[in-house]
Scaffold this motif. Structure first.
Motif, PDB file in Angstrom:
ATOM      1  N   GLU A  68      -8.587  -4.956   3.284  1.00 16.91           N
ATOM      2  CA  GLU A  68      -7.249  -5.362   3.724  1.00 16.91           C
ATOM      3  C   GLU A  68      -6.344  -5.795   2.579  1.00 16.91           C
ATOM      4  O   GLU A  68      -5.123  -5.680   2.672  1.00 16.91           O
ATOM      5  N   TYR A  97      -5.185  -1.155   6.093  1.00 12.01           N
ATOM      6  CA  TYR A  97      -6.154  -1.323   5.011  1.00 12.01           C
ATOM      7  C   TYR A  97      -5.919  -0.248   3.953  1.00 12.01           C
ATOM      8  O   TYR A  97      -5.172   0.707   4.182  1.00 12.01           O
ATOM      9  N   CYS A 143     -12.651  -7.612   3.730  1.00  7.95           N
ATOM     10  CA  CYS A 143     -13.152  -6.261   3.942  1.00  7.95           C
ATOM     11  C   CYS A 143     -14.399  -6.310   4.813  1.00  7.95           C
ATOM     12  O   CYS A 143     -14.876  -7.388   5.175  1.00  7.95           O
TER      13      CYS A 143
END
Length: 159
Positions: A68, A97, A143
């Motif tokens: 992200e 993302y 993440c």
């Protein structure tokens, strides 16, 4: 984003420890059929939720996905090698993302790219381009990650 030990108390995501690698292979765009080099990040150390490394697994391949945000130093290094790595909206994941983006605007989402790179690592590792991004450091990165029975020597060769 700070990179000091004091700032490693994270609110979300994982602490990711170097070395960090770029796993790359070519893939045709589903919109324009142009071939692009797609990218995933990987490490040999298990991402963890806190600084304590006593339970961390090392010398295994951990693929970072649904990243992200990235610290500026890592993002700058990635852009130097891979300028079409950007934050975009994934309609499938319903999230924003980092992903590879084609010149036509087509997105290479992590689910698809992760499957392709995982398959390549297992069945045809010589078709995968592995480059070391950075050898030292730890970062708080929002993440997810995955790992499987990949040969860590594939990454170790890039050290």
């Amino acid at each position: 984003m700070k990179n000091s030990k004091e700032s490693m108390d994270i609110e979300m995501g994982y602490i990711v420890t170097a070395p960090i690698f770029m796993l790359m292979t070519d893939l045709k765009c589903s919109l324009c059929d142009e071939s692009n080099n797609v990218l995933l990040l990987a490490t040999l150390n298990e991402p963890r939720e806190k600084v304590d490394i006593s339970a961390a697994i090392s010398n295994e391949v951990f693929i970072l996905n649904y990243v992200e945000s990235l610290p500026d130093d890592l993002f700058t290094l990635i852009l130097h090698h891979h300028p079409n790595y950007k934050i975009e909206r994934s309609l499938t994941a319903e999230a924003d993302y980092y992903m590879t983006v084609c010149g036509c605007g087509g997105h290479y989402g992590d689910h698809y790219v992760s499957n392709l790179i995982s398959e390549t690592m297992l069945l045809n590792p010589s078709a995968l381009n592995v480059q070391k991004l950075i050898n030292e450091g730890s970062w708080s990165i929002p993440c997810n990650y995955s790992y499987g029975s990949y040969d860590s020597n594939l990454l170790n060769k890039a050290l």
